[in-house]
Scaffold this motif. Structure first.
Motif, PDB file in Angstrom:
ATOM      1  N   HIS A   5      36.900 -64.086  31.126  1.00  0.00           N
ATOM      2  CA  HIS A   5      38.133 -64.182  31.882  1.00  0.00           C
ATOM      3  C   HIS A   5      39.227 -65.152  31.254  1.00  0.00           C
ATOM      4  CE1 HIS A   5      36.135 -62.498  35.490  1.00  0.00           C
ATOM      5  NE2 HIS A   5      35.081 -63.086  34.937  1.00  0.00           N
ATOM      6  N   VAL A  32      43.458 -62.417  33.028  1.00  0.00           N
ATOM      7  CA  VAL A  32      43.910 -62.973  34.042  1.00  0.00           C
ATOM      8  C   VAL A  32      45.294 -63.364  33.916  1.00  0.00           C
ATOM      9  CG1 VAL A  32      43.488 -65.099  35.609  1.00  0.00           C
ATOM     10  CG2 VAL A  32      41.507 -64.165  34.481  1.00  0.00           C
ATOM     11  N   LEU A  34      48.118 -65.406  34.026  1.00  0.00           N
ATOM     12  CA  LEU A  34      48.770 -66.532  34.547  1.00  0.00           C
ATOM     13  C   LEU A  34      50.442 -66.472  35.010  1.00  0.00           C
ATOM     14  CD1 LEU A  34      47.565 -69.023  31.708  1.00  0.00           C
ATOM     15  CD2 LEU A  34      46.296 -68.300  33.538  1.00  0.00           C
ATOM     16  N   HIS A  39      45.391 -67.036  38.394  1.00  0.00           N
ATOM     17  CA  HIS A  39      44.327 -67.960  38.138  1.00  0.00           C
ATOM     18  C   HIS A  39      44.291 -69.084  39.388  1.00  0.00           C
ATOM     19  CE1 HIS A  39      48.048 -69.560  36.928  1.00  0.00           C
ATOM     20  NE2 HIS A  39      47.756 -70.792  36.813  1.00  0.00           N
ATOM     21  N   TYR A  44      39.669 -65.679  41.749  1.00  0.00           N
ATOM     22  CA  TYR A  44      39.307 -66.603  40.551  1.00  0.00           C
ATOM     23  C   TYR A  44      38.780 -67.818  40.490  1.00  0.00           C
ATOM     24  CZ  TYR A  44      39.746 -67.977  35.774  1.00  0.00           C
ATOM     25  OH  TYR A  44      39.353 -68.561  34.580  1.00  0.00           O
ATOM     26  N   GLY A  51      40.829 -73.613  38.538  1.00  0.00           N
ATOM     27  CA  GLY A  51      41.892 -72.597  38.446  1.00  0.00           C
ATOM     28  C   GLY A  51      42.483 -72.698  37.050  1.00  0.00           C
ATOM     29  N   VAL A  53      42.078 -70.756  32.925  1.00  0.00           N
ATOM     30  CA  VAL A  53      41.478 -69.965  31.934  1.00  0.00           C
ATOM     31  C   VAL A  53      40.939 -70.636  30.899  1.00  0.00           C
ATOM     32  CG1 VAL A  53      42.429 -67.662  32.825  1.00  0.00           C
ATOM     33  CG2 VAL A  53      43.540 -68.907  31.108  1.00  0.00           C
ATOM     34  N   THR A  65      32.468 -72.859  32.598  1.00  0.00           N
ATOM     35  CA  THR A  65      33.989 -73.052  32.345  1.00  0.00           C
ATOM     36  C   THR A  65      34.122 -74.265  31.456  1.00  0.00           C
ATOM     37  OG1 THR A  65      33.861 -74.795  34.340  1.00  0.00           O
ATOM     38  CG2 THR A  65      34.497 -72.416  34.891  1.00  0.00           C
TER      39      THR A  65
END
Ligand SMILES: N[C@@H](CCC(=O)N[C@@H](CS)C(=O)NCC(=O)O)C(=O)O
Length: 214
Positions: A5, A32, A34, A39, A44, A51, A53, A65
């Motif tokens: 993502h 995603v 922005l 986000h 998401y 929050g 990417v 992440t």
């Protein structure tokens, strides 16, 4: 298949796409947006509570992440081809160059920081350019000295394959150009960018080649 993502122009998504391509890992790209605030949407945030990417849905280990953590995960899970050199000292030096970008340049030029400068501190676009170029120059000046000498003659940072430094540096050069930063005093950085720009892994990871590019 693993899923990434990300946003086409996000430097952290870009560095991760390069790492995935260098390792030859097929990955589904899920945009995603922005600009539309996707986000920050609940769906998401369930993937990445921060929050930001990127978020990476791995084949075996769930959602991951933070791009440095994801790249380290890929290096450990799929060690061949490696992104880090062999020797301990060289590995630390490579990580230091990546951190000079990932910790000391990128975060303070990020969308939310620039948004706060505009909204809370009244910065206009000229002030934003001064801000971004100040921190890019500070980081690039140091990196230019940290990179090995032969990089200026067309060599990669370590050995004959691009690795972690290239994953971090090439997206930061792309961002510097977007902010109209003069790169003429960085012969090693621009040489490395030119060498990588000719490689398929970097071309496929480029923001313009992404499905959400506009
Ligand atoms: N340290 C995080 C930073 C992630 C990050 O800042 N991503 C940016 C795009 S490059 C983002 O999502 N920005 C959204 C915002 O600033 O609101 C990482 O490396 O993954």
């Amino acid at each position: 298949m693993a899923r990434l993502h990300g946003f086409f122009r996000s430097g952290t998504s870009h560095r991760l796409r390069i790492a995935l391509n260098l390792k030859g890992l097929p990955t589904e790209i899920l945009p995603v947006n922005l600009r539309k605030g996707e986000h920050k949407a609940e769906a998401y945030l369930a993937l990445n509570p921060q929050g930001f990417v990127p978020a990476y849905e791995s084949d075996d280990d769930g959602v991951l992440t933070q791009s440095p953590a994801i790249i380290e995960y890929l290096e450990e899970r799929y060690p061949d081809p490696p992104l880090l050199p062999q020797g301990l000292g060289d590995r630390a030096r490579v990580r230091a160059m990546a951190a000079a970008i990932g910790c000391d340049i990128h975060p303070i030029n990020n969308m939310r920081i620039l948004g706060a400068l505009r909204q809370q501190f009244g910065a206009d676009e000229e002030a934003i350019k001064v801000w971004t170029s100040t921190w890019i120059h500070a980081g690039f000046k140091a990196l230019e000295r940290m990179l090995p000498e032969d990089v200026g003659q067309g060599a990669l940072t370590f050995g004959d394959q691009p690795g972690l430094v290239e994953c971090y540096l090439i997206p930061q050069v792309y961002s510097a150009r977007r902010f109209d930063v003069d790169l003429s005093t960085y012969p090693k950085i621009t040489a490395l960018d030119a060498v990588c720009g000719a490689m398929e892994a970097f071309q496929a990871a480029h923001p313009d080649a992404q499905p959400d590019a506009v």
